[in-house]
Design an enzyme around this catalytic site. Structure first.
Site, PDB file in Angstrom:
ATOM      1  N   LYS A  25       0.830  -1.218   0.000  1.00  0.00           N
ATOM      2  CA  LYS A  25       0.000   0.000   0.000  1.00  0.00           C
ATOM      3  C   LYS A  25       0.859   1.261   0.000  1.00  0.00           C
ATOM      4  CE  LYS A  25      -1.916  -1.102   3.942  1.00  0.00           C
ATOM      5  NZ  LYS A  25      -1.127  -2.315   4.202  1.00  0.00           N
ATOM      6  N   SER A  51      -7.270  -0.998   6.749  1.00  0.00           N
ATOM      7  CA  SER A  51      -8.747  -0.905   6.731  1.00  0.00           C
ATOM      8  C   SER A  51      -9.370  -2.281   6.498  1.00  0.00           C
ATOM      9  CB  SER A  51      -9.227   0.123   5.696  1.00  0.00           C
ATOM     10  OG  SER A  51      -8.530   0.068   4.479  1.00  0.00           O
TER      11      SER A  51
HETATM   12  N1  PPS Z   1      -1.867  -5.527  15.290  1.00  0.00           N
HETATM   13  C1  PPS Z   1      -1.539  -4.934  14.138  1.00  0.00           C
HETATM   14  N2  PPS Z   1      -2.196  -5.255  12.994  1.00  0.00           N
HETATM   15  C2  PPS Z   1      -1.871  -4.632  11.844  1.00  0.00           C
HETATM   16  N3  PPS Z   1      -0.891  -3.687  11.716  1.00  0.00           N
HETATM   17  C3  PPS Z   1      -0.219  -3.343  12.837  1.00  0.00           C
HETATM   18  C4  PPS Z   1      -0.509  -3.955  14.081  1.00  0.00           C
HETATM   19  N4  PPS Z   1       0.330  -3.418  15.021  1.00  0.00           N
HETATM   20  C5  PPS Z   1       1.100  -2.510  14.389  1.00  0.00           C
HETATM   21  N5  PPS Z   1       0.783  -2.461  13.075  1.00  0.00           N
HETATM   22  C6  PPS Z   1       1.385  -1.482  12.151  1.00  0.00           C
HETATM   23  O1  PPS Z   1       0.365  -0.513  11.912  1.00  0.00           O
HETATM   24  C7  PPS Z   1       0.141  -0.343  10.517  1.00  0.00           C
HETATM   25  C8  PPS Z   1      -1.347  -0.429  10.177  1.00  0.00           C
HETATM   26  O2  PPS Z   1      -2.018   0.709  10.570  1.00  0.00           O
HETATM   27  P1  PPS Z   1      -3.408   1.064   9.901  1.00  0.00           P
HETATM   28  O3  PPS Z   1      -3.833   2.363  10.496  1.00  0.00           O
HETATM   29  O4  PPS Z   1      -3.292   1.001   8.427  1.00  0.00           O
HETATM   30  O5  PPS Z   1      -4.360  -0.129  10.401  1.00  0.00           O
HETATM   31  S1  PPS Z   1      -5.947  -0.243  10.377  1.00  0.00           S
HETATM   32  O6  PPS Z   1      -6.405   0.268   9.073  1.00  0.00           O
HETATM   33  O7  PPS Z   1      -6.496   0.563  11.475  1.00  0.00           O
HETATM   34  O8  PPS Z   1      -6.273  -1.670  10.548  1.00  0.00           O
HETATM   35  C9  PPS Z   1       0.851  -1.477   9.806  1.00  0.00           C
HETATM   36  O9  PPS Z   1       1.451  -0.840   8.681  1.00  0.00           O
HETATM   37  P2  PPS Z   1       1.500  -1.503   7.227  1.00  0.00           P
HETATM   38  O10 PPS Z   1       2.476  -2.626   7.371  1.00  0.00           O
HETATM   39  O11 PPS Z   1       2.029  -0.385   6.380  1.00  0.00           O
HETATM   40  O12 PPS Z   1       0.139  -1.942   6.795  1.00  0.00           O
HETATM   41  C10 PPS Z   1       1.857  -1.992  10.817  1.00  0.00           C
HETATM   42  O13 PPS Z   1       3.109  -1.392  10.601  1.00  0.00           O
HETATM   43  N1  ADP Z   2       4.264  -4.626  -7.198  1.00  0.00           N
HETATM   44  C1  ADP Z   2       4.607  -4.146  -6.002  1.00  0.00           C
HETATM   45  N2  ADP Z   2       3.925  -3.107  -5.478  1.00  0.00           N
HETATM   46  C2  ADP Z   2       4.244  -2.625  -4.244  1.00  0.00           C
HETATM   47  N3  ADP Z   2       5.226  -3.136  -3.455  1.00  0.00           N
HETATM   48  C3  ADP Z   2       5.947  -4.191  -3.935  1.00  0.00           C
HETATM   49  C4  ADP Z   2       5.655  -4.724  -5.211  1.00  0.00           C
HETATM   50  N4  ADP Z   2       6.481  -5.749  -5.419  1.00  0.00           N
HETATM   51  C5  ADP Z   2       7.268  -5.833  -4.332  1.00  0.00           C
HETATM   52  N5  ADP Z   2       6.956  -4.885  -3.415  1.00  0.00           N
HETATM   53  C6  ADP Z   2       7.653  -4.709  -2.125  1.00  0.00           C
HETATM   54  O1  ADP Z   2       6.739  -5.088  -1.072  1.00  0.00           O
HETATM   55  C7  ADP Z   2       6.972  -4.320   0.112  1.00  0.00           C
HETATM   56  C8  ADP Z   2       5.669  -3.665   0.511  1.00  0.00           C
HETATM   57  O2  ADP Z   2       5.850  -2.905   1.687  1.00  0.00           O
HETATM   58  P1  ADP Z   2       4.910  -1.673   2.045  1.00  0.00           P
HETATM   59  O3  ADP Z   2       4.720  -0.791   0.855  1.00  0.00           O
HETATM   60  O4  ADP Z   2       5.425  -1.087   3.300  1.00  0.00           O
HETATM   61  O5  ADP Z   2       3.509  -2.439   2.305  1.00  0.00           O
HETATM   62  P2  ADP Z   2       2.263  -1.950   3.183  1.00  0.00           P
HETATM   63  O6  ADP Z   2       2.224  -0.454   3.156  1.00  0.00           O
HETATM   64  O7  ADP Z   2       1.061  -2.560   2.492  1.00  0.00           O
HETATM   65  O8  ADP Z   2       2.481  -2.512   4.550  1.00  0.00           O
HETATM   66  C9  ADP Z   2       8.055  -3.295  -0.234  1.00  0.00           C
HETATM   67  O9  ADP Z   2       9.304  -3.789   0.223  1.00  0.00           O
HETATM   68  C10 ADP Z   2       8.023  -3.273  -1.789  1.00  0.00           C
HETATM   69  O10 ADP Z   2       9.268  -2.959  -2.354  1.00  0.00           O
END
Ligand code: PPS
Ligand code: ADP
Length: 204
Positions: free
Chosen positions: A39, A107
């Site tokens: 994302k 979400s």
């Molecule tokens: N329990 C748990 N579950 C999921 N994610 C967790 C949790 N604890 C911490 N994190 C970190 O918080 C990021 C997600 O936050 P969000 O605000 O996108 O979550 S939500 O939409 O309210 O579900 C998420 O970031 P992304 O990896 O970028 O998705 C994590 O880094």
């Molecule tokens: N097609 C792609 N689109 C987005 N990220 C990718 C893709 N292929 C590989 N990746 C890698 O996947 C990982 C995704 O991490 P991140 O963007 O932080 O995910 P999220 O925000 O959903 O937690 C990154 O290391 C990114 O370089």
């Protein structure tokens, strides 16, 4: 609504006026998907491309917003709901301001995403399902959080011991475990061009 003695005060400059000044539409690109699905990476890349095309943007991202506006919220279903409600309202304000808003949040609940869709007008909410198998997200584990969740150090982690409800009818699906980042960006931009939300870009 807790407050009752409140009255809406209309301004003289409308959303349409601001859009006309910017010379483009405003809408929300809502990126939903598992942690590690891509994302943040995708929203950053899409924003960069929109910026290059002269479009005013702003990016709202889960980790960042939880450092400020939503720092009093955790990851219980109720807190996630409130997180998304606030982000939905902020996204709506951004759209009113005439800005293309890129909101990247897990979400996980369909109902909460639909609540945001309902907040704005019909053509102003574009749901992008950033699809990626849990196995690949877990292999990527960019922040080492899956490892911690598997070890029981984080409770209620999405995909491990908390649900993720995939969109049933998203506007766009990108499959980051099958498509390159460039292909995913292209998908999003082509969709926006086709819907006439951004001008068609002719490569020079
Ligand atoms: N329990 C748990 N579950 C999921 N994610 C967790 C949790 N604890 C911490 N994190 C970190 O918080 C990021 C997600 O936050 P969000 O605000 O996108 O979550 S939500 O939409 O309210 O579900 C998420 O970031 P992304 O990896 O970028 O998705 C994590 O880094
Ligand atoms: N097609 C792609 N689109 C987005 N990220 C990718 C893709 N292929 C590989 N990746 C890698 O996947 C990982 C995704 O991490 P991140 O963007 O932080 O995910 P999220 O925000 O959903 O937690 C990154 O290391 C990114 O370089």
């Amino acid at each position: 609504m807790k407050a009752t003695n409140i009255t809406w005060h209309e301004g003289k400059v409308t959303k349409e006026d601001r859009r006309n000044l910017n010379n483009h539409q405003s809408f929300v690109l809502w990126f939903t998907g598992l942690s590690g699905a891509g994302k943040s990476t995708l929203s950053v890349a899409v924003e960069q491309e929109l910026y290059k095309r002269g479009i005013r943007t702003y990016r709202l991202d889960g980790d960042n917003i939880r450092h400020g506006l939503n720092k009093n919220l955790g990851f219980s279903p109720e807190d996630r709901k409130e997180n998304i409600r606030r982000i939905g309202e902020v996204s709506k304000l951004m759209v009113e301001a005439g800005v293309v808003t890129l909101s990247a949040f897990i979400s996980p609940y369909r109902e909460d995403r639909n609540m945001v869709r309902e907040l704005v007008e019909d053509n102003e909410f574009i749901e992008i399902y950033v699809k990626c198998g849990l196995d690949v997200c877990e292999q990527r584990d960019p922040k080492g959080l899956y490892k911690k969740a598997r070890a029981g150090e984080i409770k209620g982690f999405t995909g491990i011991d908390a649900p993720y409800e995939a969109p049933e009818n998203p506007d766009i699906i990108v499959e980051t475990d099958q498509q390159s980042l460039e292909e995913c960006v292209e998908n999003v931009l082509l969709y926006l061009e086709e819907k006439q939300l951004i001008p068609v870009h002719t490569k020079s």
